[in-house]
Design a protein around this motif. Structure first.
Motif, PDB file in Angstrom:
ATOM      1  N   UNK A   1       0.700  -1.223  -0.177  1.00  0.00           N
ATOM      2  CA  UNK A   1      -0.500   0.001  -0.108  1.00  0.00           C
ATOM      3  C   UNK A   1       0.755   1.141  -0.072  1.00  0.00           C
TER       4      UNK A   1
ATOM      5  N   UNK B   1       0.939   4.509   1.389  1.00  0.00           N
ATOM      6  CA  UNK B   1       0.264   4.431   2.518  1.00  0.00           C
ATOM      7  C   UNK B   1       1.548   3.867   3.717  1.00  0.00           C
ATOM      8  N   UNK B   2       2.028   2.552   3.273  1.00  0.00           N
ATOM      9  CA  UNK B   2       3.264   1.523   4.265  1.00  0.00           C
ATOM     10  C   UNK B   2       3.767   2.674   4.691  1.00  0.00           C
ATOM     11  N   UNK B   3       4.689   2.231   5.636  1.00  0.00           N
ATOM     12  CA  UNK B   3       5.375   2.369   6.481  1.00  0.00           C
ATOM     13  C   UNK B   3       7.084   1.019   6.500  1.00  0.00           C
ATOM     14  N   UNK B   4       6.319  -0.185   5.822  1.00  0.00           N
ATOM     15  CA  UNK B   4       6.935  -1.487   6.555  1.00  0.00           C
ATOM     16  C   UNK B   4       7.078  -2.779   4.905  1.00  0.00           C
TER      17      UNK B   4
ATOM     18  N   UNK C   1       6.832   8.149  -0.664  1.00  0.00           N
ATOM     19  CA  UNK C   1       7.349   8.321  -0.167  1.00  0.00           C
ATOM     20  C   UNK C   1       8.215   6.759   0.774  1.00  0.00           C
TER      21      UNK C   1
ATOM     22  N   UNK D   1      11.917   3.694   2.218  1.00  0.00           N
ATOM     23  CA  UNK D   1      11.780   2.132   2.977  1.00  0.00           C
ATOM     24  C   UNK D   1      12.384   1.470   2.272  1.00  0.00           C
TER      25      UNK D   1
END
Lengths: 295, 386
Positions: free
Chosen positions: B204, B206-209, B232, B236
């Motif tokens: 997704x 909006x994921x951060x991992x 962004x 990551x």
């Protein structure tokens, strides 16, 4: 589905717990304000974003990182107090639903102000140890992930000490348990509510400060962070700060493991279904206590 | 409903009256409408895209316009919201009565929704967004064109490089937005045609991992790991791929060709390759390259006007406006003739590449307009030319 691989699973789990610690800190903020006002504070996620953006702006302006971070923390806590002063204190009857509505307004306002003043681009700054990795056998973890987890635990420990040992903590607990009775024994209940806004904002700010080096931050990311934090609080039990943190860690771990073991395509769906199942079985959250209906 | 519509028409009539008389008093103009998102999630693209159209319009008007007719430019903010952008489109078509629309809201999803409206109104639409579905199927998109490279052309270029360097095991880690999923669809076709083994992972925006996805990629032993996102989280991706010790060569799509992202990623961009149009490395192209000079010239003019370095998003809207100006010159103000003229644009040397449109292809760029870049010494460099 990949063959079972214990090291890979541990690797995935640590990443998930790191993420979950952030959800937990945000959830903790939800819980603190819920306890003092009965409302769901939708500005919580924006405070996380504000902290990251403000610290990044300070860093870009060549402030030393600790100074920028401390300034951002103070700024966000002040914004929390200000939100209370402007949005909540003036309400004639701060009913939970009304406070919730006001918080949506504060959220939209915060997001807009950040967009106009700090810009639309994603921002970031290096972590305390840069991009350094910590190797534990076959598993390697960014040092910053460990800092995220440590910051979450430290905040929880400090909060626990505050609640358990200090007079102000006792007063906070008393106002949350029964505002009228607390007022009768001379506790300034309104100031306690303000204080809980400051604490909630600080929890959000710490989350924003430690996660930004890992994931970067932009003005529109607060909403999603708020949503995850709210889910964490609901999962753990919104009336219990510790439950909210535990809920966050469980949620983060669930997301990570389901994206690895099942399919990355259904990651969000899997986490969401498990979340619903938990709530069906335990409507007050994993760690929440069933409270009697007050009539 | 009828009442409201009526009132708005009357009000519009009153407001428009002075403009009409003034326009009649002066020489006739060509009206061009633009919708791009300068607020909302796509805002980081919108500002530069807007500047590209603006500069083109200013230059055309300063040079005396198109066959003596100046361009009257109508700009609306799409706000990164399809509904807002469609309202603005309606306004351009029915109220401003533009001769052509340049720019589709800075997001593929918006441009895809705008195309049928332009078709229905019979107004030529030059999209500056990526998705192929903006211009396909061709028989239903007679008035819609685009100034960006198609995903199948970009992936074709990637496949050619993979085969040249003998790396046939590929992983495509794409986000689940329209941008990422379009790449997955096209990759399935290209992979089969060129004999690549591709594994797919999704996330997704909006994921951060991405540890879960990348751990699976590591287990697949992919030699080339391609990430397809504009969010962004692409940073990551780079950091976690390094953290997990992934051996494969990391590649980002043209959606990540941004100096800001490279700065933010820090050391993680070592050995990264990016699929891109030639714009960011114009000065490094061989002198024989047809787009080298146009890029160098535009960069100079843009810096003088805006005091910053242009990026490829400036290029794709600048080209779009200039190509539409060519068509207005050949066919305006008859909208069908403008459309026909757009289909006849061949060998146009823009700053994004050499454009060749035809009745079958409403997308002007090809795989030879795509190159591979890397990021060294604080700038993009040409890593693989042909």
């Amino acid at each position: 589905m990949p063959a079972f691989d214990a090291t890979a699973l541990i690797q995935v789990l640590i990443g998930g717990i790191g993420n979950g610690a952030v959800y937990g800190l945000v959830g903790l903020g939800f819980s603190l304000i819920y306890r003092s006002t009965g409302a769901v504070n939708f500005a919580q996620g924006e405070w996380v974003m504000l902290a990251g953006m403000a610290a990044a702006a300070g860093f870009t302006a060549r402030w030393p990182l600790p100074v920028a971070a401390a300034a951002a923390l103070v700024l966000v806590a002040a914004v929390g107090v200000l939100s209370y002063q402007i949005g909540v204190r003036r309400l004639r009857d701060p009913a939970p639903l009304l406070v919730t509505m006001v918080s949506i307004g504060i959220a939209i306002f915060t997001k807009g102000v950040v967009m106009v003043t700090l810009g639309k681009n994603p921002n970031g700054y290096p972590g305390v140890f840069g991009d350094a990795l910590v190797r534990m056998g076959a598993v390697s973890v960014p040092a910053q992930t460990l800092i995220v987890i440590a910051a979450c635990l430290a905040f929880v420990a400090a909060l626990h000490l505050l609640f358990a040992r200090s007079r102000i903590g006792l007063a906070l607990r008393a106002s949350a348990a029964d505002a009228d009775a607390a007022a009768l024994v001379g506790i300034p209940v309104r100031r306690m509510v303000m204080f809980s806004f400051a604490l909630a904002a600080a929890a959000g700010a710490v989350a924003g400060l430690v996660v930004t080096p890992l994931t970067l931050i932009s003005y529109d990311q607060g909403t999603m962070l708020g949503f995850k934090g709210f889910s964490a609080a609901m999962l753990g039990g919104i009336a219990s700060p510790l439950g909210a943190v535990a809920g966050g860690i469980v949620l983060g771990a669930l997301e990570a493991v389901s994206s690895y073991q099942i399919s990355s395509r259904f990651k969000d769906a899997v986490a969401f279904i498990l979340f619903l199942l938990v709530l069906f079985a335990r409507p007050h959250g994993l760690f929440g206590r069933r409270t009697g209906e007050r009539v | 409903m009828t009442n409201r519509f009526h009132r708005r028409t009357v009000l519009g009539g009153i407001l428009a009256a002075p403009f009409v008389s003034r326009a009649n008093a002066q020489a006739a103009t060509f009206k061009v409408g633009t919708i791009l998102s300068v607020t909302g999630p796509a805002a980081f693209l919108g500002e530069d895209m807007r500047a590209g159209v603006e500069l083109a319009v200013e230059e055309i008007n300063a040079a005396g316009g198109i066959g003596g007719r100046k361009i009257e430019w109508f700009f609306y903010d799409g706000e990164s919201q399809t509904q807002r952008a469609l309202n603005a489109t309606r306004r351009l078509l029915s109220q401003d009565k533009v001769d052509a629309i340049v720019g589709g809201g800075s997001m593929s999803g918006i441009a895809v929704a705008m195309a049928p409206m332009c078709e229905q109104a019979g107004v030529p639409f030059m999209s500056t967004e990526g998705a192929m579905s903006i211009i396909e199927p061709a028989n239903e998109r007679r008035f819609s064109f685009k100034s960006t490279a198609d995903d199948d052309q970009v992936l074709e270029r990637l496949a050619a490089w993979c085969i040249k360097t003998n790396q046939k095991n590929v992983a495509l880690v794409a986000d689940n937005s329209g941008f990422g999923q379009s790449a997955v669809e096209q990759m399935k076709i290209v992979a089969q045609r060129r004999g690549l083994n591709v594994t797919y992972e999704s996330f997704n925006p909006a994921d951060t991992d991405l540890t879960g996805q990348l751990t699976r990629v590591r287990a697949s032993n992919a030699q080339v790991v391609v990430c397809w996102t504009v969010a962004p989280v692409g940073v990551v991706f780079l950091r976690q791929a390094r953290q997990l010790g992934i051996k494969g060569r990391l590649v980002h799509s043209y959606g990540f060709v941004s100096q800001r992202y490279m700065d933010l990623a820090g050391d993680a961009v070592q050995d990264l390759l990016l699929l891109s149009v030639k714009f960011p490395v114009g000065d490094q192209l061989p002198a024989s390259d047809p787009v080298r000079q146009p890029i160098v010239d535009l960069s100079g003019r843009f810096q003088k006007r805006y005091n910053r370095v242009p990026n490829q998003f400036v290029g794709q809207t600048y080209d779009a406006m200039k190509i539409v100006a060519e068509a207005l010159k050949a066919g305006g103000p008859d909208k069908v003739k403008i459309r026909d003229a757009l289909e006849k644009v061949r060998g146009y040397k823009g700053v994004s590449g050499v454009f060749n449109f035809s009745a079958e292809r409403h997308s002007g760029l090809g795989s030879s307009d795509v190159v591979l870049l890397d990021w060294k010494n604080g700038r993009f460099n040409l890593a693989d030319y042909a």
